[in-house]
Design a protein around this motif. Sequence first.
Motif, PDB file in Angstrom:
ATOM      1  N   ALA A 120       0.062  -5.855 -15.348  1.00 10.58           N
ATOM      2  CA  ALA A 120      -1.407  -5.752 -15.414  1.00 10.58           C
ATOM      3  C   ALA A 120      -1.992  -5.992 -14.031  1.00 10.58           C
ATOM      4  O   ALA A 120      -2.885  -5.258 -13.571  1.00 10.58           O
ATOM      5  CB  ALA A 120      -1.955  -6.756 -16.416  1.00 10.58           C
ATOM      6  N   GLY A 121      -1.467  -6.996 -13.336  1.00 13.10           N
ATOM      7  CA  GLY A 121      -1.932  -7.294 -11.986  1.00 13.10           C
ATOM      8  C   GLY A 121      -1.642  -6.159 -11.028  1.00 13.10           C
ATOM      9  O   GLY A 121      -2.468  -5.814 -10.171  1.00 13.10           O
ATOM     10  N   MET A 122      -0.488  -5.520 -11.213  1.00 17.81           N
ATOM     11  CA  MET A 122      -0.115  -4.418 -10.333  1.00 17.81           C
ATOM     12  C   MET A 122      -1.032  -3.207 -10.534  1.00 17.81           C
ATOM     13  O   MET A 122      -1.465  -2.560  -9.578  1.00 17.81           O
ATOM     14  CB  MET A 122       1.362  -4.019 -10.586  1.00 17.81           C
ATOM     15  CG  MET A 122       2.348  -5.028 -10.036  1.00 17.81           C
ATOM     16  SD  MET A 122       4.017  -4.693 -10.617  1.00 17.81           S
ATOM     17  CE  MET A 122       4.376  -3.166  -9.776  1.00 17.81           C
ATOM     18  N   ILE A 123      -1.324  -2.939 -11.801  1.00 18.42           N
ATOM     19  CA  ILE A 123      -2.228  -1.790 -12.074  1.00 18.42           C
ATOM     20  C   ILE A 123      -3.622  -2.083 -11.512  1.00 18.42           C
ATOM     21  O   ILE A 123      -4.263  -1.208 -10.918  1.00 18.42           O
ATOM     22  CB  ILE A 123      -2.285  -1.507 -13.600  1.00 18.42           C
ATOM     23  CG1 ILE A 123      -0.921  -1.025 -14.089  1.00 18.42           C
ATOM     24  CG2 ILE A 123      -3.362  -0.468 -13.912  1.00 18.42           C
ATOM     25  CD1 ILE A 123      -0.792  -0.902 -15.597  1.00 18.42           C
ATOM     26  N   ALA A 124      -4.056  -3.332 -11.673  1.00 14.60           N
ATOM     27  CA  ALA A 124      -5.374  -3.703 -11.140  1.00 14.60           C
ATOM     28  C   ALA A 124      -5.417  -3.505  -9.627  1.00 14.60           C
ATOM     29  O   ALA A 124      -6.395  -2.982  -9.071  1.00 14.60           O
ATOM     30  CB  ALA A 124      -5.693  -5.157 -11.506  1.00 14.60           C
ATOM     31  N   ASP A 147      -7.017  -0.175  -4.880  1.00 13.87           N
ATOM     32  CA  ASP A 147      -6.685   0.667  -3.718  1.00 13.87           C
ATOM     33  C   ASP A 147      -7.331   2.047  -3.845  1.00 13.87           C
ATOM     34  O   ASP A 147      -7.896   2.582  -2.891  1.00 13.87           O
ATOM     35  CB  ASP A 147      -5.160   0.828  -3.596  1.00 13.87           C
ATOM     36  CG  ASP A 147      -4.506  -0.466  -3.114  1.00 13.87           C
ATOM     37  OD1 ASP A 147      -5.257  -1.316  -2.573  1.00 13.87           O
ATOM     38  OD2 ASP A 147      -3.283  -0.635  -3.296  1.00 13.87           O
ATOM     39  N   VAL A 148      -7.241   2.610  -5.048  1.00 17.51           N
ATOM     40  CA  VAL A 148      -7.845   3.945  -5.279  1.00 17.51           C
ATOM     41  C   VAL A 148      -9.342   3.899  -5.017  1.00 17.51           C
ATOM     42  O   VAL A 148      -9.917   4.781  -4.360  1.00 17.51           O
ATOM     43  CB  VAL A 148      -7.551   4.420  -6.729  1.00 17.51           C
ATOM     44  CG1 VAL A 148      -8.370   5.665  -7.061  1.00 17.51           C
ATOM     45  CG2 VAL A 148      -6.080   4.697  -6.918  1.00 17.51           C
ATOM     46  N   LYS A 176     -11.796  -6.396  -0.581  1.00 20.77           N
ATOM     47  CA  LYS A 176     -11.415  -5.506   0.502  1.00 20.77           C
ATOM     48  C   LYS A 176     -12.686  -4.815   0.993  1.00 20.77           C
ATOM     49  O   LYS A 176     -13.331  -4.082   0.255  1.00 20.77           O
ATOM     50  CB  LYS A 176     -10.404  -4.479   0.005  1.00 20.77           C
ATOM     51  CG  LYS A 176      -9.084  -5.126  -0.397  1.00 20.77           C
ATOM     52  CD  LYS A 176      -8.094  -4.089  -0.835  1.00 20.77           C
ATOM     53  CE  LYS A 176      -6.788  -4.768  -1.272  1.00 20.77           C
ATOM     54  NZ  LYS A 176      -5.827  -3.802  -1.806  1.00 20.77           N
ATOM     55  N   VAL A 177     -13.030  -5.114   2.222  1.00 23.93           N
ATOM     56  CA  VAL A 177     -14.246  -4.522   2.778  1.00 23.93           C
ATOM     57  C   VAL A 177     -13.867  -3.297   3.587  1.00 23.93           C
ATOM     58  O   VAL A 177     -12.951  -3.349   4.400  1.00 23.93           O
ATOM     59  CB  VAL A 177     -14.974  -5.533   3.683  1.00 23.93           C
ATOM     60  CG1 VAL A 177     -16.225  -4.913   4.280  1.00 23.93           C
ATOM     61  CG2 VAL A 177     -15.312  -6.779   2.878  1.00 23.93           C
TER      62      VAL A 177
END
Lengths: 131, 623
Positions: B45-49, B54-55, B217-218
């Motif tokens: 779940a954390g990886m998909i998040a 990133d997308v 992430k800015v």
Amino acid sequence: MLEMPYLNLIVDKNISIDGIISRAEHFAKSITDDEIKTTEITTIISELAYNIIKYSSEGVITLSVDLPNSLLIIAEDNGPGFVNDFEAAMQDGYSSSGSLGLGIPSLIRMCDDLDITTSSSGTKLTCVKEL
Amino acid sequence: MLHVGQFCQPFNQKSGCGDFIIHVEENENHLLVVGDVGGHGLRIAGMIADEIQDVVIQNASLPITRLFSMISKLPSLKKQGLALFVGRIKKNIPMLSYQCVGNLQLIICRNESVIQLKRQEGLLGLLPPDTILSNATKLKHNDYIFLSTDGVKSAIKNAIASLTSIDDEKLIAKKIVEDYGTPNDDAACLFAKYSMPGTIDSVINYPSENKEILPIKVIKPVIAESGRSIRLEQENAQKVVVQDLDFIFKNYSKNSSLDNELIKSECFLTLHYSPLIDRRLNDIFDFLDLSKKLKCKLITVLIEVARDFDMEIRLYLKGNYLYLQFSLEENMAKKIFPIFGKGAFFYRQDSKQCVIQVRLEESVDTSSKELENIREMVQFGLDKKSYSNFKDHQKKDKLISQQAKLASMGEMIGAIAHQWRQPINEIAIRIQKVKYMYKHQKVDEAYIDDFVSSNLKTINFMSKTIDDFRNFFRTDKEKELFKISEAIQSVISMQRAQLARHKILVNLDADNFQLNGYYSEFQQVILNLISNAKDAFIENNIEERRIDILSRQGLVVIEDNAGGIPELVANRIFEPYFTTKSHGNGTGMGLYISKTIVDKNMGGSLTYAPIDNGTRFSVNLVA
């Protein structure tokens, strides 16, 4: 029971926009003495009607006076919507050839509340204009 | 302006947190993304998040519909499912555009009321809806936007009103999660306070540094390249085009023919912004018979422009065209241009002047009365009804003025007739007498000389009467120094024939007092008073007829024994058109004019007092 003013406008390509605007203007004058609001309501209806013809070719606009003192305008159609142009359509400066050109930005400015939902199976705009 | 705070609390460990919140501020908009990947606590779940984040960050500039579509098509979602909200607020438009599928809480708190945003049932990847709805809602100043995952208890709705009272807005999201987050799920909340651009509290508050907050992430703001045409990447690209106007501006900057046209045309109206400018514009456009559609378009644009820039709008008419000229900033011109198009909108970069050209059905006569009326109406700031009333009043005023003028003319003619009756009579008698004198062979040179001089004197008096009465209605008469006694004597001598004929004895006792005033007017006063007495003698058939005139130091008292004026009407004798004389003999203007001359023109007073069997008029010229 109190009967509130109500107007139902069928919009399709065979009906002249001017006719719709005239009816909307007449209705607006019947519910407010304020000339500015009358003009704004008429302009809103003009925009909505034009959008229906532009994106869908037919639809319905209903105007109803809502307590305590506001006009609820709902424009609905079953056209293909404007999902692809959705955000662009909110921005001034976007126009299709032959359109009135003001589009949704003018609705944003003129309506006290505005809610838009569109999808590939239809569009619904809910506008509230304080009287 | 958007003040954004966000907080995410993992169920157990950060690496297994399926909830995520992303806020990307670009130079023109805020992108808000809230999501909840199924399977909290699981590493996947954390990886998909993380993958979704990133997308989002790599594609933050895409329209939300495309971004939403891109995320929902991620293959990894088929394993876990995703509830997702993607929304955007453009800084210059008070609208939140968004798409949302799944069990998220989307709330706007406005003036203590709670507005629920739309969301669709379903789960991306596992149970996606057939069609994704695109929504937009208008934001208002001081709207509080709460977006949270289902790890935050629904009781949040009830707590919002009290939470918005927290001064430090960035703490609200954290407090919501701490107070209302469920212990057996991830919980994430985004709080945003919306302020309309230009309002006082437009200061960005960034989220506080807190280890519990997931790293944000800015990305660098995307600066659009200027000077090139941008075509939206879409299936229906031929319909919607972002206009790049630079080439048009340049073309029209070189083309001065339009300016020349405007110089040749006369600006028929200049409008400044006022709360009623739309009404005025409406009146003008109604007059010019513009279609409702065009009228609405112009009014809406002009109100926007005038409100923003507080400038004047100049209207020109030339043949079949109306031109509206006003100054406009280039960025605004770019926005307005597509509304009117290439053939109707002109802009000069150097002078920042914009011209909208509107074709009229028919050419307007710029010298027409109707146009002048419209111009007057707009300049006076009146609506049609008020202007119509104003014009009615103006007509009435004119009518009253004309009536007054006619009355004055009538007065003058009446007065002249009054003054002329006696001299005409005198001349008539003298003429009749010629034949008699001739018959009796009394026409000698002395008689002829007397005849000529007497008549010339009378005619001269008549002529002077006209002049004097004409002067009476003018204000540019000049005063002169004259002896009162001579002026009175002159009148008596002119009246000599009539007085003798009616056996009226006039006694004059006058000192040498000199008056700086209007000689002829004074004579007319005396003449009027003597004439009135004479008429009264005849009317009342008085046998012994006597007029006594006493003049001392500017006070002239004229008494007669002509029977007097009835007490009932004595207080009305100075009113215009009032007469006690029998029908046809009096105009009712004599005493009125006399009083006006003495009281108004000479600064004295004319008064009446009854005496035994007669009247006493006092002309006080030094009052």
